[in-house]
Design an enzyme around this catalytic site. Structure first.
Site, PDB file in Angstrom:
ATOM      1  N   ARG A 178      -2.285  -1.636  -3.900  1.00 28.37           N
ATOM      2  CA  ARG A 178      -3.357  -0.640  -3.918  1.00 28.37           C
ATOM      3  C   ARG A 178      -2.891   0.517  -4.794  1.00 28.37           C
ATOM      4  O   ARG A 178      -1.865   1.141  -4.543  1.00 28.37           O
ATOM      5  CB  ARG A 178      -3.660  -0.136  -2.510  1.00 28.37           C
ATOM      6  CG  ARG A 178      -4.654   1.027  -2.508  1.00 28.37           C
ATOM      7  CD  ARG A 178      -4.912   1.538  -1.103  1.00 28.37           C
ATOM      8  NE  ARG A 178      -5.685   2.769  -1.131  1.00 28.37           N
ATOM      9  CZ  ARG A 178      -5.253   3.951  -0.714  1.00 28.37           C
ATOM     10  NH1 ARG A 178      -4.031   4.073  -0.222  1.00 28.37           N
ATOM     11  NH2 ARG A 178      -6.017   5.015  -0.799  1.00 28.37           N
TER      12      ARG A 178
ATOM     13  N   ARG B 234      -6.296  18.873   2.984  1.00 24.53           N
ATOM     14  CA  ARG B 234      -7.135  19.150   1.810  1.00 24.53           C
ATOM     15  C   ARG B 234      -8.342  19.979   2.199  1.00 24.53           C
ATOM     16  O   ARG B 234      -8.927  19.792   3.258  1.00 24.53           O
ATOM     17  CB  ARG B 234      -7.613  17.840   1.172  1.00 24.53           C
ATOM     18  CG  ARG B 234      -6.527  16.984   0.571  1.00 24.53           C
ATOM     19  CD  ARG B 234      -7.147  15.723  -0.012  1.00 24.53           C
ATOM     20  NE  ARG B 234      -6.142  14.806  -0.522  1.00 24.53           N
ATOM     21  CZ  ARG B 234      -6.162  13.494  -0.328  1.00 24.53           C
ATOM     22  NH1 ARG B 234      -7.142  12.943   0.366  1.00 24.53           N
ATOM     23  NH2 ARG B 234      -5.215  12.717  -0.836  1.00 24.53           N
TER      24      ARG B 234
ATOM     25  N   ASN C 180       0.864  -1.180   0.000  1.00 29.09           N
ATOM     26  CA  ASN C 180       0.000   0.000   0.000  1.00 29.09           C
ATOM     27  C   ASN C 180       0.902   1.231   0.000  1.00 29.09           C
ATOM     28  O   ASN C 180       1.449   1.614   1.033  1.00 29.09           O
ATOM     29  CB  ASN C 180      -0.901  -0.020   1.238  1.00 29.09           C
ATOM     30  CG  ASN C 180      -2.046   0.967   1.159  1.00 29.09           C
ATOM     31  OD1 ASN C 180      -1.960   1.973   0.456  1.00 29.09           O
ATOM     32  ND2 ASN C 180      -3.112   0.702   1.895  1.00 29.09           N
TER      33      ASN C 180
ATOM     34  N   GLY D 216     -10.157   9.827   7.793  1.00 27.15           N
ATOM     35  CA  GLY D 216      -8.749   9.849   8.129  1.00 27.15           C
ATOM     36  C   GLY D 216      -8.160  11.155   7.647  1.00 27.15           C
ATOM     37  O   GLY D 216      -8.871  12.144   7.455  1.00 27.15           O
TER      38      GLY D 216
ATOM     39  N   HIS E 149     -11.021   5.543  -2.012  1.00 25.95           N
ATOM     40  CA  HIS E 149     -11.217   4.710  -0.820  1.00 25.95           C
ATOM     41  C   HIS E 149     -12.131   3.516  -1.111  1.00 25.95           C
ATOM     42  O   HIS E 149     -12.720   2.928  -0.194  1.00 25.95           O
ATOM     43  CB  HIS E 149     -11.819   5.509   0.352  1.00 25.95           C
ATOM     44  CG  HIS E 149     -10.906   6.554   0.914  1.00 25.95           C
ATOM     45  ND1 HIS E 149     -11.357   7.770   1.371  1.00 25.95           N
ATOM     46  CD2 HIS E 149      -9.562   6.568   1.095  1.00 25.95           C
ATOM     47  CE1 HIS E 149     -10.339   8.481   1.817  1.00 25.95           C
ATOM     48  NE2 HIS E 149      -9.231   7.769   1.659  1.00 25.95           N
TER      49      HIS E 149
ATOM     50  N   ASN F 109     -10.762   5.922  15.865  1.00 26.53           N
ATOM     51  CA  ASN F 109     -10.071   6.362  17.079  1.00 26.53           C
ATOM     52  C   ASN F 109     -10.675   7.566  17.790  1.00 26.53           C
ATOM     53  O   ASN F 109     -10.315   7.830  18.941  1.00 26.53           O
ATOM     54  CB  ASN F 109      -8.603   6.671  16.744  1.00 26.53           C
ATOM     55  CG  ASN F 109      -7.833   5.423  16.335  1.00 26.53           C
ATOM     56  OD1 ASN F 109      -7.673   4.511  17.132  1.00 26.53           O
ATOM     57  ND2 ASN F 109      -7.382   5.377  15.094  1.00 26.53           N
TER      58      ASN F 109
ATOM     59  N   ILE G  62      -9.432   8.320  11.899  1.00 29.40           N
ATOM     60  CA  ILE G  62     -10.261   9.156  12.773  1.00 29.40           C
ATOM     61  C   ILE G  62     -11.528   8.412  13.169  1.00 29.40           C
ATOM     62  O   ILE G  62     -11.934   8.403  14.335  1.00 29.40           O
ATOM     63  CB  ILE G  62     -10.605  10.491  12.081  1.00 29.40           C
ATOM     64  CG1 ILE G  62      -9.333  11.286  11.784  1.00 29.40           C
ATOM     65  CG2 ILE G  62     -11.566  11.309  12.941  1.00 29.40           C
ATOM     66  CD1 ILE G  62      -9.567  12.541  10.947  1.00 29.40           C
TER      67      ILE G  62
ATOM     68  N   GLU H 130      -7.484  -2.658   4.031  1.00 29.07           N
ATOM     69  CA  GLU H 130      -7.429  -2.639   2.560  1.00 29.07           C
ATOM     70  C   GLU H 130      -6.577  -3.773   2.015  1.00 29.07           C
ATOM     71  O   GLU H 130      -6.885  -4.357   0.966  1.00 29.07           O
ATOM     72  CB  GLU H 130      -6.885  -1.290   2.090  1.00 29.07           C
ATOM     73  CG  GLU H 130      -7.819  -0.129   2.390  1.00 29.07           C
ATOM     74  CD  GLU H 130      -7.148   1.228   2.281  1.00 29.07           C
ATOM     75  OE1 GLU H 130      -7.773   2.151   1.719  1.00 29.07           O
ATOM     76  OE2 GLU H 130      -6.003   1.370   2.759  1.00 29.07           O
TER      77      GLU H 130
END
Length: 433
Positions: free
Chosen positions: A95, A251, A8, A220, A188, A363, A360, A421
């Site tokens: 990936r 972003r 990945n 995330g 994703h 967690n 996120i 993933e």
């Protein structure tokens, strides 16, 4: 027994997992080792890995390295600790962020057709400059270092090819947009596919049934929401690039397109980035600001969401820092619940589950509670505080799904699913070989 290596590749990181598959038992997949090389190309590169059976851990600081050297380091580690020769790795799954409108995975071997296939992948680097070119570099390293292995490239965009034209088409000059491949692709996809399958299995329902509906929140440093019906993506928040939709660590997410031109007088100019991968693509000033200097970082100066929630509750910090952290938190929650409401309508209600996943999502108990409080009006239950606070502990015990609500009425559930993933790619590979 077959060794399958999952790779990945990120813009500045390289993760791996080594799986052992018993070919006589389709579902017998065991994780043997996993690790990460982070901060690639920087002076603070580091390697961490562990062997699962013995819980043996390795950490090491590295000098500034390239992605190719990072891959070589991983292979050296595996040879020193687990495998006896490179030929023991039969398959490698990768990936790849952008596959445009590809409807199947790429199969890559050391044969004459491979350069053409890699060239096609690399041509998409303008759409995903932080990721696709890196993936091509890693695949080339695999072909060189492990010529007897078969490589499979799985695309984040593949799961979203079921999105209908009226959703993926932008209101732009039609022929020109089609010629330049400008449309919503979504990302994703590997994660959304994996967590909704796991959720369906947990709930004891058929993933492919049209009555099975999920709203999946992959939250995330890059974040996206996906509406899934009958095992198919029908809408997602990311678009032509991962920039559209929710804000992330750096972003902006969706904004008025004109805003950037008011923010920067140099927005139209192409400037060479300091990031090594981007140097080849000459991102405009606008793209650089929107991808690297916006999001959480632009709002409050912090790109780690855990640090943002700590800042909110840290009474020793200055009031302005706390207020900007609160603003960032509230903006993120607001954008998430707006998409949940939109996708609730698009799925025509009766949602099987709302799923939290990603760094996120898995967690941040504060975020999960805030989001579910806002969408209670749609029939989603509030979180059980004790369950919500113990999610990480449940994952450490080996659970891959944690239900954080006490379901008392209605159909919808609220779940936290640990995304994987790499395992999803391996599962898809095994289904094909």
């Amino acid at each position: 027994m077959t060794n399958i290596l999952a790779i990945n590749a990120g813009s500045s990181s390289l993760k791996f997992k080594l799986f052992l598959h018993d070919e006589n038992k389709e579902e017998a997949i065991n994780l043997v080792s996993k690790g990460t090389i982070s901060e690639i190309t920087s002076e603070s590169s580091s390697f961490s890995a562990k062997i699962i059976s013995s819980d043996t851990k390795t950490t090491k600081s590295l000098q500034t390295i390239t992605h190719e050297k990072a891959f070589n380091h991983i292979i050296s580690y595996l040879l020193e600790t687990i495998i006896k020769s490179k030929d023991q790795i039969k398959y490698i799954v990768h990936r790849v962020v952008h596959g445009a409108t590809e409807t199947q995975e790429f199969i890559l071997r050391s044969d004459p057709t491979t350069p053409r296939a890699l060239s096609k992948l690399d041509s998409l680097s303008e759409l995903a400059p932080l990721h696709n070119h890196v993936s091509v570099l890693i695949i080339k390293s695999c072909l060189k270092e492990l010529p007897n292995s078969t490589n499979y490239a799985f695309f984040d965009t593949l799961f979203h090819q079921s999105i209908p034209p009226h959703v993926y088409t932008y209101a732009l000059p039609f022929e020109k947009a089609k010629q330049k491949r400008i449309r919503k692709y979504g990302f994703h996809g590997i994660s959304h596919s994996y967590v909704t399958k796991i959720a369906a299995n947990y709930l004891g329902i058929d993933w492919n049934d049209d009555d099975t509906k999920f709203i999946s929140l992959h939250l995330g440093s890059g974040a996206s929401v996906c509406a899934v019906k009958g095992g198919k993506s029908i809408n997602t928040t990311m678009g032509l690039t991962p920039l559209e939709g929710l804000p992330g660590a750096t972003r902006s997410g969706s904004i008025d397109p004109s805003a950037i031109f008011h923010l920067s007088s140099k927005a139209r100019k192409c400037e060479e980035s300091h990031h090594s991968v981007e140097k080849q693509f000459h991102l405009t000033e606008a793209e650089s600001i929107l991808n690297h200097d916006s999001g959480f970082k632009g709002l409050c100066g912090l790109s780690n969401f855990g640090d943002i929630t700590k800042s909110i509750h840290n009474a020793t910090e200055g009031n302005e820092n706390q207020e900007r952290a609160k603003l960032t938190f509230n903006i993120f929650v607001n954008r998430i619940v707006n998409y949940i409401g939109s996708y609730f309508v698009e799925l025509e209600g009766n949602i099987s589950a709302l799923i939290f996943t990603g760094g996120i999502g898995e967690n941040s108990k504060e975020l999960r509670e805030s989001v579910t409080d806002k969408v209670e009006c749609l029939g989603f239950p509030k979180v059980d505080k004790e369950k919500n606070e113990n999610v990480e502990g449940s994952f450490k015990k080996g659970d891959d799904v944690v239900e954080i609500s006490n379901r008392t009425k209605g159909k919808s559930r609220v779940l936290v699913v640990e995304t994987n993933e790499e395992k999803e790619m391996v599962n898809q590979l095994i289904a094909k070989i």
